[in-house]
Design a protein around this motif. Structure first.
Motif, PDB file in Angstrom:
ATOM      1  N   MET A   1     -18.282  -4.471   1.532  1.00 18.46           N
ATOM      2  CA  MET A   1     -17.182  -5.305   1.089  1.00 18.46           C
ATOM      3  C   MET A   1     -16.119  -5.312   2.172  1.00 18.46           C
ATOM      4  O   MET A   1     -15.696  -4.266   2.644  1.00 18.46           O
ATOM      5  CB  MET A   1     -16.609  -4.729  -0.213  1.00 18.46           C
ATOM      6  N   GLN A   2     -15.698  -6.492   2.575  1.00 17.12           N
ATOM      7  CA  GLN A   2     -14.597  -6.640   3.509  1.00 17.12           C
ATOM      8  C   GLN A   2     -13.564  -7.526   2.840  1.00 17.12           C
ATOM      9  O   GLN A   2     -13.904  -8.577   2.287  1.00 17.12           O
ATOM     10  CB  GLN A   2     -15.082  -7.259   4.813  1.00 17.12           C
ATOM     11  N   GLN A   3     -12.304  -7.089   2.847  1.00 13.36           N
ATOM     12  CA  GLN A   3     -11.268  -7.794   2.092  1.00 13.36           C
ATOM     13  C   GLN A   3      -9.982  -7.822   2.891  1.00 13.36           C
ATOM     14  O   GLN A   3      -9.550  -6.796   3.401  1.00 13.36           O
ATOM     15  CB  GLN A   3     -11.029  -7.066   0.764  1.00 13.36           C
ATOM     16  N   VAL A   4      -9.364  -8.984   2.974  1.00 16.42           N
ATOM     17  CA  VAL A   4      -8.035  -9.108   3.564  1.00 16.42           C
ATOM     18  C   VAL A   4      -7.030  -8.907   2.438  1.00 16.42           C
ATOM     19  O   VAL A   4      -7.143  -9.529   1.382  1.00 16.42           O
ATOM     20  CB  VAL A   4      -7.836 -10.493   4.223  1.00 16.42           C
ATOM     21  N   ILE A   5      -6.051  -8.042   2.676  1.00 14.29           N
ATOM     22  CA  ILE A   5      -5.053  -7.743   1.656  1.00 14.29           C
ATOM     23  C   ILE A   5      -3.681  -8.150   2.173  1.00 14.29           C
ATOM     24  O   ILE A   5      -3.234  -7.668   3.211  1.00 14.29           O
ATOM     25  CB  ILE A   5      -5.062  -6.245   1.307  1.00 14.29           C
ATOM     26  N   ALA A   6      -3.030  -9.045   1.428  1.00 12.46           N
ATOM     27  CA  ALA A   6      -1.703  -9.509   1.807  1.00 12.46           C
ATOM     28  C   ALA A   6      -0.653  -9.189   0.752  1.00 12.46           C
ATOM     29  O   ALA A   6       0.530  -9.331   1.008  1.00 12.46           O
ATOM     30  CB  ALA A   6      -1.735 -11.014   2.075  1.00 12.46           C
ATOM     31  N   THR A   7      -1.089  -8.748  -0.433  1.00 15.46           N
ATOM     32  CA  THR A   7      -0.142  -8.443  -1.508  1.00 15.46           C
ATOM     33  C   THR A   7      -0.543  -7.148  -2.210  1.00 15.46           C
ATOM     34  O   THR A   7      -1.702  -6.724  -2.143  1.00 15.46           O
ATOM     35  CB  THR A   7      -0.103  -9.569  -2.566  1.00 15.46           C
ATOM     36  N   ALA A   8       0.408  -6.559  -2.909  1.00 14.98           N
ATOM     37  CA  ALA A   8       0.130  -5.345  -3.678  1.00 14.98           C
ATOM     38  C   ALA A   8      -0.892  -5.618  -4.781  1.00 14.98           C
ATOM     39  O   ALA A   8      -1.732  -4.773  -5.084  1.00 14.98           O
ATOM     40  CB  ALA A   8       1.423  -4.787  -4.268  1.00 14.98           C
ATOM     41  N   ALA A   9      -0.836  -6.799  -5.364  1.00 17.59           N
ATOM     42  CA  ALA A   9      -1.794  -7.144  -6.421  1.00 17.59           C
ATOM     43  C   ALA A   9      -3.220  -7.159  -5.882  1.00 17.59           C
ATOM     44  O   ALA A   9      -4.154  -6.699  -6.551  1.00 17.59           O
ATOM     45  CB  ALA A   9      -1.444  -8.498  -7.028  1.00 17.59           C
ATOM     46  N   GLN A  54      -2.042   8.671  -1.304  1.00 21.88           N
ATOM     47  CA  GLN A  54      -2.842   8.276  -2.465  1.00 21.88           C
ATOM     48  C   GLN A  54      -3.879   7.226  -2.069  1.00 21.88           C
ATOM     49  O   GLN A  54      -5.034   7.305  -2.473  1.00 21.88           O
ATOM     50  CB  GLN A  54      -1.951   7.720  -3.574  1.00 21.88           C
ATOM     51  N   LEU A  55      -3.462   6.252  -1.284  1.00 17.27           N
ATOM     52  CA  LEU A  55      -4.375   5.200  -0.856  1.00 17.27           C
ATOM     53  C   LEU A  55      -5.562   5.789  -0.091  1.00 17.27           C
ATOM     54  O   LEU A  55      -6.717   5.481  -0.386  1.00 17.27           O
ATOM     55  CB  LEU A  55      -3.650   4.179   0.024  1.00 17.27           C
ATOM     56  N   LEU A  56      -5.288   6.656   0.862  1.00 15.37           N
ATOM     57  CA  LEU A  56      -6.362   7.244   1.657  1.00 15.37           C
ATOM     58  C   LEU A  56      -7.266   8.135   0.819  1.00 15.37           C
ATOM     59  O   LEU A  56      -8.488   8.146   1.009  1.00 15.37           O
ATOM     60  CB  LEU A  56      -5.784   8.000   2.852  1.00 15.37           C
ATOM     61  N   ALA A  57      -6.694   8.872  -0.126  1.00 15.55           N
ATOM     62  CA  ALA A  57      -7.504   9.704  -1.012  1.00 15.55           C
ATOM     63  C   ALA A  57      -8.411   8.846  -1.883  1.00 15.55           C
ATOM     64  O   ALA A  57      -9.604   9.152  -2.061  1.00 15.55           O
ATOM     65  CB  ALA A  57      -6.607  10.591  -1.880  1.00 15.55           C
ATOM     66  N   MET A  58      -7.866   7.772  -2.431  1.00 14.92           N
ATOM     67  CA  MET A  58      -8.661   6.873  -3.270  1.00 14.92           C
ATOM     68  C   MET A  58      -9.751   6.202  -2.444  1.00 14.92           C
ATOM     69  O   MET A  58     -10.910   6.126  -2.874  1.00 14.92           O
ATOM     70  CB  MET A  58      -7.762   5.841  -3.951  1.00 14.92           C
ATOM     71  N   PHE A  59      -9.410   5.714  -1.269  1.00 18.72           N
ATOM     72  CA  PHE A  59     -10.414   5.101  -0.409  1.00 18.72           C
ATOM     73  C   PHE A  59     -11.521   6.097  -0.071  1.00 18.72           C
ATOM     74  O   PHE A  59     -12.698   5.749  -0.077  1.00 18.72           O
ATOM     75  CB  PHE A  59      -9.772   4.572   0.876  1.00 18.72           C
ATOM     76  N   GLY A  60     -11.161   7.328   0.236  1.00 18.53           N
ATOM     77  CA  GLY A  60     -12.166   8.337   0.549  1.00 18.53           C
ATOM     78  C   GLY A  60     -13.108   8.582  -0.616  1.00 18.53           C
ATOM     79  O   GLY A  60     -14.333   8.635  -0.443  1.00 18.53           O
ATOM     80  N   LEU A  61     -12.555   8.712  -1.806  1.00 23.51           N
ATOM     81  CA  LEU A  61     -13.361   8.942  -2.999  1.00 23.51           C
ATOM     82  C   LEU A  61     -14.263   7.752  -3.299  1.00 23.51           C
ATOM     83  O   LEU A  61     -15.405   7.919  -3.719  1.00 23.51           O
ATOM     84  CB  LEU A  61     -12.449   9.220  -4.199  1.00 23.51           C
ATOM     85  N   GLY A  63     -15.466   5.593  -1.159  1.00 21.38           N
ATOM     86  CA  GLY A  63     -16.344   5.210  -0.050  1.00 21.38           C
ATOM     87  C   GLY A  63     -15.834   3.998   0.716  1.00 21.38           C
ATOM     88  O   GLY A  63     -16.613   3.241   1.292  1.00 21.38           O
ATOM     89  N   LEU A  64     -14.514   3.823   0.741  1.00 19.32           N
ATOM     90  CA  LEU A  64     -13.884   2.719   1.456  1.00 19.32           C
ATOM     91  C   LEU A  64     -13.159   3.261   2.674  1.00 19.32           C
ATOM     92  O   LEU A  64     -12.876   4.455   2.765  1.00 19.32           O
ATOM     93  CB  LEU A  64     -12.886   1.982   0.555  1.00 19.32           C
ATOM     94  N   GLU A  65     -12.827   2.384   3.611  1.00 15.52           N
ATOM     95  CA  GLU A  65     -12.019   2.784   4.759  1.00 15.52           C
ATOM     96  C   GLU A  65     -10.978   1.720   5.035  1.00 15.52           C
ATOM     97  O   GLU A  65     -11.159   0.550   4.684  1.00 15.52           O
ATOM     98  CB  GLU A  65     -12.877   3.034   5.994  1.00 15.52           C
ATOM     99  N   LEU A  66      -9.899   2.139   5.651  1.00  8.09           N
ATOM    100  CA  LEU A  66      -8.805   1.240   5.983  1.00  8.09           C
ATOM    101  C   LEU A  66      -8.968   0.817   7.436  1.00  8.09           C
ATOM    102  O   LEU A  66      -9.109   1.658   8.319  1.00  8.09           O
ATOM    103  CB  LEU A  66      -7.460   1.958   5.779  1.00  8.09           C
ATOM    104  N   LEU A  67      -8.970  -0.468   7.674  1.00 16.24           N
ATOM    105  CA  LEU A  67      -9.092  -1.017   9.017  1.00 16.24           C
ATOM    106  C   LEU A  67      -7.910  -1.943   9.248  1.00 16.24           C
ATOM    107  O   LEU A  67      -7.662  -2.854   8.447  1.00 16.24           O
ATOM    108  CB  LEU A  67     -10.405  -1.801   9.159  1.00 16.24           C
TER     109      LEU A  67
END
Length: 84
Positions: A1-9, A54-61, A63-67
């Motif tokens: 999954m690749q997603q562009v995020i521009a808003t908190a929602a 929190q974001l990094l912990a959730m992503f780690g759990l 199986g996501l990564e921040l790019l």
């Protein structure tokens, strides 16, 4: 999954989808992260109060990564405080 995020929602939707893809309920994710199920629910609905930790912990759990990538539609010098 690749997603562009521009808003908190949009981040909330990514978190919910990532959790489900990882096969976790909100309660299971909360237990592993050491937070309440209601906090998971809140962050999935409104991610404005999400901390980077929190974001990094959730992503780690999940199986996501921040790019971070450069936007192609404008230069970095065009950003202003309203963007932050």
């Amino acid at each position: 999954m690749q997603q562009v995020i521009a808003t908190a929602a949009q981040m909330g939707h990514v978190l919910a989808a990532g959790r489900r893809r990882a096969g976790l309920t909100q309660a299971q994710a909360a237990a592993r992260l050491g937070i309440s199920q209601s906090r998971i629910s809140t962050l999935e609905r409104d991610s404005r109060a999400l901390t980077l930790d929190q974001l990094l912990a959730m992503f780690g759990l999940y199986g996501l990564e921040l790019l971070v990538d450069e936007r192609l539609d404008r230069s970095p010098h065009e950003a202003n405080e309203a963007d932050w």
